[in-house]
Design a protein around this motif. Sequence first.
Motif, PDB file in Angstrom:
ATOM      1  N   GLU A 121      -2.777  56.702 -24.417  1.00 32.43           N
ATOM      2  CA  GLU A 121      -1.863  57.620 -25.115  1.00 32.43           C
ATOM      3  C   GLU A 121      -2.414  58.022 -26.475  1.00 32.43           C
ATOM      4  OE1 GLU A 121      -1.047  54.745 -23.700  1.00 32.43           O
ATOM      5  OE2 GLU A 121       0.034  55.515 -21.951  1.00 32.43           O
ATOM      6  N   LEU A 124      -5.140  60.651 -26.135  1.00 33.13           N
ATOM      7  CA  LEU A 124      -4.577  61.990 -25.920  1.00 33.13           C
ATOM      8  C   LEU A 124      -4.102  62.595 -27.242  1.00 33.13           C
ATOM      9  CD1 LEU A 124      -2.510  61.437 -22.638  1.00 33.13           C
ATOM     10  CD2 LEU A 124      -4.731  62.556 -22.872  1.00 33.13           C
ATOM     11  N   ALA A 125      -3.502  61.778 -28.086  1.00 29.86           N
ATOM     12  CA  ALA A 125      -3.045  62.272 -29.387  1.00 29.86           C
ATOM     13  C   ALA A 125      -4.236  62.660 -30.264  1.00 29.86           C
ATOM     14  CB  ALA A 125      -2.206  61.196 -30.075  1.00 29.86           C
ATOM     15  N   ARG A 128      -5.390  66.083 -29.057  1.00 27.88           N
ATOM     16  CA  ARG A 128      -4.408  67.125 -29.387  1.00 27.88           C
ATOM     17  C   ARG A 128      -4.409  67.447 -30.880  1.00 27.88           C
ATOM     18  NH1 ARG A 128      -0.592  64.631 -27.395  1.00 27.88           N
ATOM     19  NH2 ARG A 128       0.221  63.604 -29.264  1.00 27.88           N
ATOM     20  N   CYS A 162      -6.555  64.802 -20.294  1.00 30.28           N
ATOM     21  CA  CYS A 162      -7.308  65.027 -21.534  1.00 30.28           C
ATOM     22  C   CYS A 162      -7.627  66.511 -21.718  1.00 30.28           C
ATOM     23  CB  CYS A 162      -8.588  64.200 -21.518  1.00 30.28           C
ATOM     24  SG  CYS A 162      -8.341  62.419 -21.593  1.00 30.28           S
ATOM     25  N   LYS A 164      -5.962  69.016 -20.467  1.00 31.72           N
ATOM     26  CA  LYS A 164      -4.710  69.742 -20.723  1.00 31.72           C
ATOM     27  C   LYS A 164      -4.309  69.641 -22.190  1.00 31.72           C
ATOM     28  CE  LYS A 164      -2.931  69.085 -16.014  1.00 31.72           C
ATOM     29  NZ  LYS A 164      -1.914  68.399 -15.173  1.00 31.72           N
ATOM     30  N   GLU A 165      -4.530  68.467 -22.801  1.00 33.17           N
ATOM     31  CA  GLU A 165      -4.197  68.314 -24.217  1.00 33.17           C
ATOM     32  C   GLU A 165      -5.031  69.248 -25.080  1.00 33.17           C
ATOM     33  OE1 GLU A 165      -1.840  66.756 -25.628  1.00 33.17           O
ATOM     34  OE2 GLU A 165      -1.099  65.498 -24.002  1.00 33.17           O
ATOM     35  N   SER A 168      -3.875  72.947 -24.424  1.00 35.85           N
ATOM     36  CA  SER A 168      -2.564  73.266 -25.005  1.00 35.85           C
ATOM     37  C   SER A 168      -2.615  73.299 -26.524  1.00 35.85           C
ATOM     38  CB  SER A 168      -1.520  72.256 -24.532  1.00 35.85           C
ATOM     39  OG  SER A 168      -1.848  70.954 -24.986  1.00 35.85           O
ATOM     40  N   ALA A 169      -3.577  72.572 -27.133  1.00 33.40           N
ATOM     41  CA  ALA A 169      -3.710  72.577 -28.593  1.00 33.40           C
ATOM     42  C   ALA A 169      -4.450  73.801 -29.104  1.00 33.40           C
ATOM     43  CB  ALA A 169      -4.411  71.306 -29.041  1.00 33.40           C
TER      44      ALA A 169
END
Length: 527
Positions: A121, A124-125, A128, A162, A164-165, A168-169
């Motif tokens: 998690e 991923l942050a 992003r 990963c 997708k993050e 999307s960013a």
Amino acid sequence: MAEKIYLYDTTLRDGSQAEGISLSVEDKIKIAKRLDLFGMDYIEGGWPAANPKDMEFFERAQRLTWHHARLAAFGRTRKPGGRVEEDENLLAILQTGVKVATIFGKTWDLHVYQALNTTLEENLAMIRETVGFLVERGLEVVYDAEHFFDGYKNNPDYALACLKEAASAGASWIVLCDTNGGCLPGEIEEAVKRVRQVIDKPLGIHTHNDGELAVANTLAAVMAGCRQVQGTINGFGERCGNANLCSVIPNLELKLGYRCLPPGHLRELTEVSRYVSEIANVIQPNNQPFVGYSAFAHKGGIHVSAVMKNASTYEHIPPEKVGNKRRVLVSELAGASNLRYKAAEMGLKLDGRQTSDVVECIKELERQGYQFEGAEASLELLLRKASGEYRQPFQVDYFRILVEKREDQEATAEAIVKLRVGDQVVHTAAEGNGPVNALDNALRKALEEFFPAIRRMRLTDYKVRVLDEEAATSAKVRVLIESRDANNSWSTVGVSTNIIEASWEALLDSMEYALLKEGAQREAAGA
């Protein structure tokens, strides 16, 4: 119009990680400027936070005009538990003033656990927040999904998460990396097609050559949907190297019909390849596809005969398309076709008997240990003498070598040479730090008064190979000498059981060839 594939060059960063390559800031500027004129879309200048030299490169690059390429600075996602606003790596990228940031992040859960020592998690942050931070500040972000293909095979759902993050960013490109270089083309193709189903951003490919499949994997990725290719000139890179753009680009343009470079620029490929090798002080492999010195070299007589009728019989593309040229080699495998081709290059005409005699002569000489593939100057002299059109500029009567070694002193050598130029006799002597150097000096001293061109040539390489090692000190040796003047370089050969005699033979050919070319240049100037 053909579909565009965007070229992303990382020679200055990934390429400089190759063993034996160390680029100064000036080297990097020279290479970057040449790649910009060549037509690269992106040039990765380096990792400013990790290397002060790279930051200096970006500082100098800000003051230059770039005609085609966008400069990219490289970096990583923020540290686990850190804040993007305080991350020195990201702040260094902003300091460079570039408009493109390339960020690598972990997509293989093994690396998240064992390299980053953090949670899935948190990783991923990190992706992003890092991408978002740079996008908010107006940068185009290229997200390099490090170890994507290994991660996809181990945990496909997380590897895709990963990506997708990053998408999307706001990342402009999602680049899939075969960082360990161990994937096969089929695996690359399958994974890229899956990514296209879930990611709506343009995709890129970054491959390494550990399985000698970097070019094949890159092409497979493009055919599966990637529209950016990352690689290096000549395949420079850590371990076994990166995808070689000198092979990727012509395959994309000439074989697959994509558009990579500005129109007409593909013809600069060989020159660019050799320029980068020269700046990096790396010897380019002769057999490198497309741009190597031997890439369009033909040796077998049957091959040459066919090529003279139709070059496509043994060439997959015309060499001129990539700025290279066809070469025909002459050796014991040569036939009449090889000699006719070489003679035509020199403006000579050999009749059937002369051609047959020269073929047999070359085969006998190579049986004795001569090799003309790497000594084309000696070959040209041989052909000109066979044609009956060649006149030797001087005649050597004899030479003598004296070597002296005294206690506590270095050995010295003196050469005495007697030769004739026309009806004049020249008898001279010279010293040197060894017998071959003394011979070179004495021969020059005797000839320079008559032939000033000798002053403009110099020996640049001297190689000795033992041909029959079991004979020990009585073995036959082959000497290759490379010489050059302001415009040309050439190689000559000599063979003997006496290393001095073999060296003398190659040295004489080198001097004669220099005078031959000087005469040809004068004739051309007069015409």
